[in-house]
Design a protein around this motif. Structure first.
Motif, PDB file in Angstrom:
ATOM      1  N   LEU A 228       0.846  -1.193   0.000  1.00  0.00           N
ATOM      2  CA  LEU A 228       0.000   0.000   0.000  1.00  0.00           C
ATOM      3  C   LEU A 228       0.878   1.237   0.000  1.00  0.00           C
ATOM      4  O   LEU A 228       1.860   1.315   0.759  1.00  0.00           O
ATOM      5  N   SER A 229       0.561   2.202  -0.832  1.00  0.00           N
ATOM      6  CA  SER A 229       1.381   3.404  -0.990  1.00  0.00           C
ATOM      7  C   SER A 229       0.698   4.611  -0.362  1.00  0.00           C
ATOM      8  O   SER A 229      -0.533   4.746  -0.413  1.00  0.00           O
ATOM      9  N   LEU A 230       1.521   5.483   0.209  1.00  0.00           N
ATOM     10  CA  LEU A 230       1.033   6.751   0.725  1.00  0.00           C
ATOM     11  C   LEU A 230       2.123   7.791   0.522  1.00  0.00           C
ATOM     12  O   LEU A 230       3.267   7.596   0.978  1.00  0.00           O
ATOM     13  N   LEU A 231       1.783   8.856  -0.178  1.00  0.00           N
ATOM     14  CA  LEU A 231       2.754   9.879  -0.528  1.00  0.00           C
ATOM     15  C   LEU A 231       3.928   9.216  -1.239  1.00  0.00           C
ATOM     16  O   LEU A 231       3.742   8.558  -2.250  1.00  0.00           O
ATOM     17  N   ASP A 232       5.138   9.329  -0.717  1.00  0.00           N
ATOM     18  CA  ASP A 232       6.294   8.758  -1.410  1.00  0.00           C
ATOM     19  C   ASP A 232       6.765   7.452  -0.785  1.00  0.00           C
ATOM     20  O   ASP A 232       7.864   6.985  -1.069  1.00  0.00           O
ATOM     21  N   LYS A 233       5.930   6.825   0.044  1.00  0.00           N
ATOM     22  CA  LYS A 233       6.372   5.636   0.759  1.00  0.00           C
ATOM     23  C   LYS A 233       5.451   4.445   0.462  1.00  0.00           C
ATOM     24  O   LYS A 233       4.260   4.600   0.193  1.00  0.00           O
ATOM     25  N   GLU A 234       6.053   3.251   0.534  1.00  0.00           N
ATOM     26  CA  GLU A 234       5.294   2.024   0.362  1.00  0.00           C
ATOM     27  C   GLU A 234       5.330   1.214   1.652  1.00  0.00           C
ATOM     28  O   GLU A 234       6.345   1.206   2.360  1.00  0.00           O
ATOM     29  N   PHE A 235       4.226   0.525   1.928  1.00  0.00           N
ATOM     30  CA  PHE A 235       4.110  -0.259   3.153  1.00  0.00           C
ATOM     31  C   PHE A 235       3.613  -1.661   2.806  1.00  0.00           C
ATOM     32  O   PHE A 235       2.603  -1.817   2.109  1.00  0.00           O
ATOM     33  N   ARG A 236       4.335  -2.652   3.298  1.00  0.00           N
ATOM     34  CA  ARG A 236       3.807  -3.999   3.235  1.00  0.00           C
ATOM     35  C   ARG A 236       2.800  -4.161   4.358  1.00  0.00           C
ATOM     36  O   ARG A 236       3.116  -3.906   5.527  1.00  0.00           O
ATOM     37  N   LEU A 271       3.854   4.430  20.028  1.00  0.00           N
ATOM     38  CA  LEU A 271       3.105   3.402  20.744  1.00  0.00           C
ATOM     39  C   LEU A 271       1.908   2.937  19.928  1.00  0.00           C
ATOM     40  O   LEU A 271       1.230   3.748  19.310  1.00  0.00           O
ATOM     41  N   TYR A 272       1.654   1.635  19.959  1.00  0.00           N
ATOM     42  CA  TYR A 272       0.656   1.018  19.075  1.00  0.00           C
ATOM     43  C   TYR A 272       1.026   1.346  17.622  1.00  0.00           C
ATOM     44  O   TYR A 272       0.204   1.830  16.849  1.00  0.00           O
ATOM     45  N   CYS A 273       2.268   1.064  17.272  1.00  0.00           N
ATOM     46  CA  CYS A 273       2.861   1.594  16.039  1.00  0.00           C
ATOM     47  C   CYS A 273       2.425   0.866  14.779  1.00  0.00           C
ATOM     48  O   CYS A 273       2.698   1.330  13.670  1.00  0.00           O
ATOM     49  N   GLY A 274       1.776  -0.286  14.899  1.00  0.00           N
ATOM     50  CA  GLY A 274       1.289  -0.982  13.721  1.00  0.00           C
ATOM     51  C   GLY A 274       2.402  -1.344  12.762  1.00  0.00           C
ATOM     52  O   GLY A 274       3.488  -1.781  13.161  1.00  0.00           O
ATOM     53  N   VAL A 275       2.158  -1.133  11.472  1.00  0.00           N
ATOM     54  CA  VAL A 275       3.134  -1.506  10.445  1.00  0.00           C
ATOM     55  C   VAL A 275       4.182  -0.421  10.228  1.00  0.00           C
ATOM     56  O   VAL A 275       5.029  -0.542   9.346  1.00  0.00           O
ATOM     57  N   GLY A 276       4.117   0.654  11.042  1.00  0.00           N
ATOM     58  CA  GLY A 276       5.158   1.682  10.979  1.00  0.00           C
ATOM     59  C   GLY A 276       4.793   2.937  10.220  1.00  0.00           C
ATOM     60  O   GLY A 276       5.677   3.663   9.747  1.00  0.00           O
ATOM     61  N   LEU A 277       3.510   3.250  10.114  1.00  0.00           N
ATOM     62  CA  LEU A 277       3.068   4.411   9.339  1.00  0.00           C
ATOM     63  C   LEU A 277       3.720   5.702   9.820  1.00  0.00           C
ATOM     64  O   LEU A 277       4.398   6.395   9.053  1.00  0.00           O
ATOM     65  N   PHE A 278       3.537   6.046  11.087  1.00  0.00           N
ATOM     66  CA  PHE A 278       4.051   7.332  11.579  1.00  0.00           C
ATOM     67  C   PHE A 278       5.569   7.304  11.741  1.00  0.00           C
ATOM     68  O   PHE A 278       6.243   8.301  11.460  1.00  0.00           O
ATOM     69  N   SER A 279       6.118   6.187  12.191  1.00  0.00           N
ATOM     70  CA  SER A 279       7.574   6.083  12.324  1.00  0.00           C
ATOM     71  C   SER A 279       8.257   6.316  10.991  1.00  0.00           C
ATOM     72  O   SER A 279       9.321   6.950  10.914  1.00  0.00           O
ATOM     73  N   VAL A 290      11.599   4.464  18.888  1.00  0.00           N
ATOM     74  CA  VAL A 290      11.294   3.181  19.515  1.00  0.00           C
ATOM     75  C   VAL A 290       9.807   2.908  19.325  1.00  0.00           C
ATOM     76  O   VAL A 290       8.965   3.694  19.751  1.00  0.00           O
ATOM     77  N   GLY A 291       9.497   1.812  18.672  1.00  0.00           N
ATOM     78  CA  GLY A 291       8.111   1.424  18.462  1.00  0.00           C
ATOM     79  C   GLY A 291       7.703   0.292  19.383  1.00  0.00           C
ATOM     80  O   GLY A 291       8.528  -0.552  19.749  1.00  0.00           O
ATOM     81  N   ILE A 292       6.421   0.255  19.744  1.00  0.00           N
ATOM     82  CA  ILE A 292       5.856  -0.850  20.530  1.00  0.00           C
ATOM     83  C   ILE A 292       4.573  -1.296  19.843  1.00  0.00           C
ATOM     84  O   ILE A 292       3.696  -0.472  19.546  1.00  0.00           O
ATOM     85  N   GLU A 293       4.453  -2.593  19.600  1.00  0.00           N
ATOM     86  CA  GLU A 293       3.278  -3.143  18.925  1.00  0.00           C
ATOM     87  C   GLU A 293       3.060  -4.578  19.387  1.00  0.00           C
ATOM     88  O   GLU A 293       4.006  -5.344  19.516  1.00  0.00           O
ATOM     89  N   VAL A 294       1.807  -4.953  19.630  1.00  0.00           N
ATOM     90  CA  VAL A 294       1.496  -6.285  20.144  1.00  0.00           C
ATOM     91  C   VAL A 294       1.221  -7.294  19.033  1.00  0.00           C
ATOM     92  O   VAL A 294       1.434  -8.498  19.215  1.00  0.00           O
ATOM     93  N   SER A 300       6.057  -7.907  12.039  1.00  0.00           N
ATOM     94  CA  SER A 300       6.790  -8.414  10.873  1.00  0.00           C
ATOM     95  C   SER A 300       6.776  -7.390   9.742  1.00  0.00           C
ATOM     96  O   SER A 300       7.793  -7.162   9.080  1.00  0.00           O
ATOM     97  N   ASP A 301       5.621  -6.753   9.527  1.00  0.00           N
ATOM     98  CA  ASP A 301       5.530  -5.728   8.489  1.00  0.00           C
ATOM     99  C   ASP A 301       6.371  -4.508   8.847  1.00  0.00           C
ATOM    100  O   ASP A 301       7.047  -3.929   7.981  1.00  0.00           O
ATOM    101  N   PHE A 302       6.343  -4.099  10.120  1.00  0.00           N
ATOM    102  CA  PHE A 302       7.151  -2.965  10.578  1.00  0.00           C
ATOM    103  C   PHE A 302       8.626  -3.219  10.275  1.00  0.00           C
ATOM    104  O   PHE A 302       9.337  -2.327   9.779  1.00  0.00           O
ATOM    105  N   ALA A 303       9.089  -4.429  10.571  1.00  0.00           N
ATOM    106  CA  ALA A 303      10.501  -4.768  10.351  1.00  0.00           C
ATOM    107  C   ALA A 303      10.879  -4.639   8.886  1.00  0.00           C
ATOM    108  O   ALA A 303      11.988  -4.185   8.553  1.00  0.00           O
ATOM    109  N   VAL A 304       9.981  -5.010   7.993  1.00  0.00           N
ATOM    110  CA  VAL A 304      10.240  -4.875   6.555  1.00  0.00           C
ATOM    111  C   VAL A 304      10.161  -3.414   6.126  1.00  0.00           C
ATOM    112  O   VAL A 304      11.030  -2.909   5.406  1.00  0.00           O
TER     113      VAL A 304
END
Length: 406
Positions: A228-236, A271-279, A290-294, A300-304
């Motif tokens: 999924l793409s947003l602005l100039d970034k892609e997210f798995r 906090l509650y960082c999900g796949v890393g959108l704001f980070s 530092v992100g925290i996610e349950v 796994s997506d954040f790491a990618v």
């Protein structure tokens, strides 16, 4: 027994507020202030009741005809009878009322509400239940029972093309069906079952398909994620990971968070960082993140998604358990919790860190008001709130809130 009442105002969760003859508050869906309506009581509590709309005796002059034939039965939309500009006005008023009544803030500094440029066909994810006959279904608003869906005007157009083509056998083991699309029209179909056994399925298109159960996931076709793409970034974003369901509103959210974080640096906690959108968008502004996610899937997506950054770390676990053991003094904390808000032990751990700035992204003004009240007791001040209309035609209210420590 029926009652005739007048609706005085709209309140959170899509209800209009009226009074019975004995003064008891009654909450009624699909109405407007100033309307006189006939209702029957659906559920009665000691201090209030829930009513079901029977007839409109006197209409609000601004009422419009809903677009969808299921409006009034489906629990997904609440405001199709209200012109969009007025939906925005009501949402702002309801947000302020929640902060005043539940948060104890006399004059909340609500700057604006950012409208969605697409009132319809904005959802990139749509979820269905199934009837006993294997038909795609939504839940009845009053009876919490699935009914066959014949139309829906909220999903993006590729989803709208796909879902009417899906067919399932009667009394199969699939509990839910979820369809997600990206902006290049790729589709991910998720079938949620109640056991690990994979149902018989015939795929006649190139869409990715995943079957999940409580402890297992099997890729039936394609991949188990979308890009999924947003602005100039892609997210798995994997099948089991959360991602905002409105690309237009998500851009407004990110822009607002970036504006509130402008000029800040040092250490950020997400906090509650999900796949890393704001980070991802704040990565170049802070020396350490530092992100925290349950969610295992989201981790796994954040790491990618943030693999290229050496100054970003991730802790898998609940915020209330992880935050106390992380030896970091943040200069800013971004929080984007689920609808239930921040766990009270997480708030205790957060105020122990004494971050000068907290940016709280909320999808529920009730839990936001509760959490802000707790933070205010610990020395924080809610300075600004910006609303983002992520969900036209519904009561849902997204907001970005800026708090500082006195």
């Amino acid at each position: 027994m029926e009652h005739t009442i007048e609706i005085s105002s709209l309140v959170y969760e899509g209800y209009g507020l009226g009074r019975l003859d004995d003064g008891k508050a009654v909450f009624v869906p699909f109405v407007l202030p100033g309307e006189t309506v006939r209702i029957k009581i659906r559920e009665e509590k000691k201090r209030y009741a829930y009513g079901e709309l029977v007839d409109i005796v006197k209409e609000n002059e601004n009422r419009i005809s809903p677009r969808c034939k299921h409006f009034g039965q489906c629990g997904g939309c609440h405001y199709q009878h209200i012109p969009y500009d007025q939906q925005l006005r009501y949402k702002r008023e309801i947000f302020i009322e929640q902060l005043q009544r539940m948060g104890g803030i006399e004059e909340p500094a609500v700057e604006k509400i950012i409208p969605c440029s697409r009132e319809w066909h904005y959802r990139n994810t749509l979820q269905f239940h199934l009837t006993l006959n294997g038909e795609l279904a939504f839940m009845d608003a009053a009876q919490a029972y699935p009914f066959k869906v014949e139309e829906c005007h909220l999903p993006m157009k590729e989803i709208s093309k796909i879902w009417p083509l899906l067919a399932f056998e009667k009394e199969n083991e699939i509990q839910r069906v979820e369809i997600r699309q990206n902006e290049t029209d790729d589709i991910l179909l998720k079938l949620k079952g109640n056991r690990a056994a994979i149902p018989a399925i015939e795929i006649t298109s190139s869409i990715s398909t995943v079957h999940t159960s409580s402890n297992d996931q099997v890729v039936i076709a394609g991949d188990d994620y979308l890009i999924l793409s947003l602005l100039d970034k892609e997210f798995r974003v994997s099948a089991e990971s959360f991602f905002q369901t409105n690309f237009i509103g998500m851009k407004a959210l990110v822009d607002t968070v970036l504006e509130m974080a402008e000029g800040l640096n040092g250490t950020l906690m997400d906090l509650y960082c999900g796949v890393g959108l704001f980070s991802s968008f704040l990565a170049n502004s802070f020396n350490q993140i530092v992100g925290i996610e349950v969610s295992k899937s989201a981790c796994s997506d954040f790491a990618v998604n943030l693999d290229r950054y050496e100054h970003i770390s991730l802790y898998e676990g609940t915020v209330e358990r992880a935050l106390p053991v992380i030896n970091v003094s943040p200069d800013c904390v971004v929080i984007d919790p689920p609808r239930k808000g921040i766990n009270r032990f997480a708030i205790d751990a957060l105020v122990e860190k004494k971050p000068p700035v907290i940016i709280y992204v909320s999808c529920n003004p009730s839990t936001l008001a509760r959490d802000v009240k707790r933070l205010m007791r610990s020395g924080y001040l809610l300075e600004r709130s910006v609303l983002v209309d992520m969900f036209p035609q519904t009561y849902h209210i997204e907001s970005v809130n800026y708090l500082t420590r006195k």
